[in-house]
Design a protein around this motif. Structure first.
Motif, PDB file in Angstrom:
ATOM      1  N   GLY A  18      -6.994  -5.913   0.136  1.00  0.00           N
ATOM      2  CA  GLY A  18      -5.416  -5.036   0.740  1.00  0.00           C
ATOM      3  C   GLY A  18      -4.225  -6.933  -0.275  1.00  0.00           C
ATOM      4  N   ASP A  19      -3.447  -6.484   0.006  1.00  0.00           N
ATOM      5  CA  ASP A  19      -2.034  -7.345  -0.333  1.00  0.00           C
ATOM      6  C   ASP A  19      -1.756  -8.046   0.708  1.00  0.00           C
ATOM      7  OD1 ASP A  19      -1.611  -5.335  -2.476  1.00  0.00           O
ATOM      8  OD2 ASP A  19       0.444  -5.254  -2.107  1.00  0.00           O
ATOM      9  N   SER A  20      -1.880  -9.032   0.314  1.00  0.00           N
ATOM     10  CA  SER A  20      -1.643 -10.675   1.458  1.00  0.00           C
ATOM     11  C   SER A  20      -0.750 -10.425   1.883  1.00  0.00           C
ATOM     12  CB  SER A  20      -0.525 -11.282   0.615  1.00  0.00           C
ATOM     13  OG  SER A  20      -1.127 -12.636   1.067  1.00  0.00           O
ATOM     14  N   ALA A  21      -0.801 -10.659   3.568  1.00  0.00           N
ATOM     15  CA  ALA A  21      -0.021 -10.553   4.571  1.00  0.00           C
ATOM     16  C   ALA A  21       0.267  -9.019   5.411  1.00  0.00           C
ATOM     17  CB  ALA A  21       1.219 -10.792   4.698  1.00  0.00           C
ATOM     18  N   VAL A  22      -0.625  -8.557   4.754  1.00  0.00           N
ATOM     19  CA  VAL A  22      -0.721  -6.590   5.074  1.00  0.00           C
ATOM     20  C   VAL A  22      -1.941  -6.962   6.276  1.00  0.00           C
ATOM     21  CG1 VAL A  22      -1.150  -5.694   3.521  1.00  0.00           C
ATOM     22  CG2 VAL A  22      -3.322  -6.316   4.158  1.00  0.00           C
ATOM     23  N   GLY A  23      -2.406  -8.015   7.252  1.00  0.00           N
ATOM     24  CA  GLY A  23      -3.668  -8.003   8.301  1.00  0.00           C
ATOM     25  C   GLY A  23      -4.696  -8.164   8.358  1.00  0.00           C
ATOM     26  N   LEU A  88     -12.951  -1.740   3.188  1.00  0.00           N
ATOM     27  CA  LEU A  88     -11.634  -2.146   4.618  1.00  0.00           C
ATOM     28  C   LEU A  88     -10.323  -2.249   2.897  1.00  0.00           C
ATOM     29  CD1 LEU A  88     -13.399  -2.063   7.146  1.00  0.00           C
ATOM     30  CD2 LEU A  88     -11.656  -2.789   8.018  1.00  0.00           C
ATOM     31  N   LEU A  89      -9.779  -1.015   3.036  1.00  0.00           N
ATOM     32  CA  LEU A  89      -8.803  -1.116   2.013  1.00  0.00           C
ATOM     33  C   LEU A  89      -7.464  -0.919   2.563  1.00  0.00           C
ATOM     34  CD1 LEU A  89      -7.797  -0.988  -0.896  1.00  0.00           C
ATOM     35  CD2 LEU A  89      -8.941   1.540  -0.884  1.00  0.00           C
ATOM     36  N   VAL A  90      -6.828  -3.042   2.776  1.00  0.00           N
ATOM     37  CA  VAL A  90      -5.980  -2.600   3.933  1.00  0.00           C
ATOM     38  C   VAL A  90      -4.849  -2.396   3.423  1.00  0.00           C
ATOM     39  CG1 VAL A  90      -5.058  -3.944   6.005  1.00  0.00           C
ATOM     40  CG2 VAL A  90      -7.409  -3.448   5.791  1.00  0.00           C
ATOM     41  N   TYR A  91      -3.594  -1.375   4.001  1.00  0.00           N
ATOM     42  CA  TYR A  91      -2.181  -2.494   3.775  1.00  0.00           C
ATOM     43  C   TYR A  91      -1.602  -2.034   4.872  1.00  0.00           C
ATOM     44  CZ  TYR A  91      -1.502   2.686   5.365  1.00  0.00           C
ATOM     45  OH  TYR A  91      -1.588   4.620   5.738  1.00  0.00           O
ATOM     46  N   ASP A  92      -0.028  -2.462   5.213  1.00  0.00           N
ATOM     47  CA  ASP A  92       0.684  -2.771   6.621  1.00  0.00           C
ATOM     48  C   ASP A  92       1.656  -1.355   6.384  1.00  0.00           C
ATOM     49  OD1 ASP A  92       3.010  -3.719   7.256  1.00  0.00           O
ATOM     50  OD2 ASP A  92       3.177  -5.099   6.911  1.00  0.00           O
ATOM     51  N   PHE A  99       1.581  -0.697   0.218  1.00  0.00           N
ATOM     52  CA  PHE A  99       0.462   0.722   0.131  1.00  0.00           C
ATOM     53  C   PHE A  99       0.561   1.513  -1.243  1.00  0.00           C
ATOM     54  CE2 PHE A  99       1.301   5.292   0.209  1.00  0.00           C
ATOM     55  CZ  PHE A  99      -0.662   6.211   0.718  1.00  0.00           C
ATOM     56  N   ASP A 100       1.617   0.952  -1.774  1.00  0.00           N
ATOM     57  CA  ASP A 100       1.837   1.834  -3.429  1.00  0.00           C
ATOM     58  C   ASP A 100       0.606   1.172  -3.825  1.00  0.00           C
ATOM     59  OD1 ASP A 100       3.934   3.100  -2.684  1.00  0.00           O
ATOM     60  OD2 ASP A 100       5.397   1.546  -3.541  1.00  0.00           O
ATOM     61  N   HIS A 101       0.201   0.109  -3.322  1.00  0.00           N
ATOM     62  CA  HIS A 101      -0.645  -1.359  -4.427  1.00  0.00           C
ATOM     63  C   HIS A 101      -2.063  -0.382  -4.111  1.00  0.00           C
ATOM     64  CE1 HIS A 101       2.275  -5.141  -5.009  1.00  0.00           C
ATOM     65  NE2 HIS A 101       1.831  -3.475  -5.507  1.00  0.00           N
ATOM     66  N   ILE A 102      -2.650   0.233  -3.601  1.00  0.00           N
ATOM     67  CA  ILE A 102      -3.533   0.720  -2.481  1.00  0.00           C
ATOM     68  C   ILE A 102      -4.985   1.505  -4.059  1.00  0.00           C
ATOM     69  CG2 ILE A 102      -4.991   2.940  -1.322  1.00  0.00           C
ATOM     70  CD1 ILE A 102      -4.566   0.255   0.488  1.00  0.00           C
ATOM     71  N   PRO A 103      -3.975   1.953  -5.303  1.00  0.00           N
ATOM     72  CA  PRO A 103      -4.910   2.724  -5.931  1.00  0.00           C
ATOM     73  C   PRO A 103      -5.245   1.585  -7.244  1.00  0.00           C
ATOM     74  CG  PRO A 103      -3.142   3.819  -5.659  1.00  0.00           C
ATOM     75  CD  PRO A 103      -2.295   3.198  -4.570  1.00  0.00           C
ATOM     76  N   ARG A 104      -4.245   0.625  -7.309  1.00  0.00           N
ATOM     77  CA  ARG A 104      -4.951  -0.711  -8.071  1.00  0.00           C
ATOM     78  C   ARG A 104      -6.424  -1.377  -7.396  1.00  0.00           C
ATOM     79  NH1 ARG A 104      -0.059  -5.072  -9.573  1.00  0.00           N
ATOM     80  NH2 ARG A 104       1.156  -3.548  -9.199  1.00  0.00           N
ATOM     81  N   TRP A 105      -6.169  -1.856  -5.893  1.00  0.00           N
ATOM     82  CA  TRP A 105      -7.315  -2.474  -5.413  1.00  0.00           C
ATOM     83  C   TRP A 105      -8.601  -1.145  -5.898  1.00  0.00           C
ATOM     84  CZ3 TRP A 105      -7.436  -7.292  -4.265  1.00  0.00           C
ATOM     85  CH2 TRP A 105      -6.407  -7.769  -3.908  1.00  0.00           C
TER      86      TRP A 105
END
Ligand code: GDP
Ligand code: MG
Length: 177
Positions: A18-23, A88-92, A99-105
């Motif tokens: 998941g993106d940076s800084a999502v936890g 674990l596919l994480v967003y904030d 969240f919009d980047h989740i499909p890419r991940w």
């Protein structure tokens, strides 16, 4: 384990993405050491942390891999995904973009990992309800469409972190035991 020494029956690799800084790192700190830090550093330098738990009377060592900042440069390597049985596919929940980047991940994950990989979509920072930018419904709908498990967590409040890992590990256990 009573009388059992420290025998490990299974080792399951699970990756955090998941993106940076999502936890991600704080979710791992909560799960592996029951710790949380509000000013966590982007890079830790440790490849993975482990925690051993019992699932259906078997000792299961979860080896949880955390990206050390590579997410910033889209440089997560195939070695990171190799052998992973869960993710674990994480967003904030307060950052729409994450969240919009989740499909890419998800695409990257599916391109690299085991075809039976167990994936949990995780909306972290559920304690920041006032700043919510992603509705629970939107995420649930996406998860259903893509056949993912889904939970909202708070690493800060220790909400659902245990549940997220337990669910993934139990599901991996069902497939691989
Ligand atoms: P990573 O880059 O995905 O590994 O994100 P980090 O784990 O380093 O967390 C980024 C920032 O978000 C840090 O300041 C954390 O303290 C904070 N953070 C992580 N999880 C939570 C959470 O559940 N709630 C809140 N309020 N902050 C969090
Ligand atoms: Mg991190």
């Amino acid at each position: 384990m009573a009388g059992g020494g420290d025998k490990v029956d299974y080792v399951f690799k699970v990756v955090l993405i998941g993106d940076s800084a999502v936890g991600k790192s704080q979710i791992l700190a909560r799960f592996a050491r029951n710790e949380f830090s509000l000013d966590s550093k982007a890079t830790i330098g440790v490849e993975f942390q482990t925690r051993t738990l019992v699932i259906e009377h078997k000792s299961v060592k979860a080896q949880i891999w955390d990206t050390a900042g590579q997410e910033r440069y889209r440089a997560v390597t195939s070695a990171y995904y190799r052998g992973a049985l869960g993710a674990l596919l994480v967003y904030d929940i307060t950052k729409r973009q994450s969240f919009d980047h989740i499909p890419r991940w998800l695409e990257e994950l599916r391109g690299h990992a085991d075809k039976n990989i167990v994936i949990m979509l995780v909306g972290n920072k559920s304690d920041l309800e006032d700043e919510r930018a992603v509705s629970t419904e939107d995420a649930k709908e996406f998860a259903e469409k893509e056949n993912l498990f889904f939970l909202e967590t708070s690493a800060l409040q220790a909400t659902n972190v245990e549940n997220a890992f337990q669910t993934v590990l139990t599901e991996i256990f069902k497939i691989h035991s």
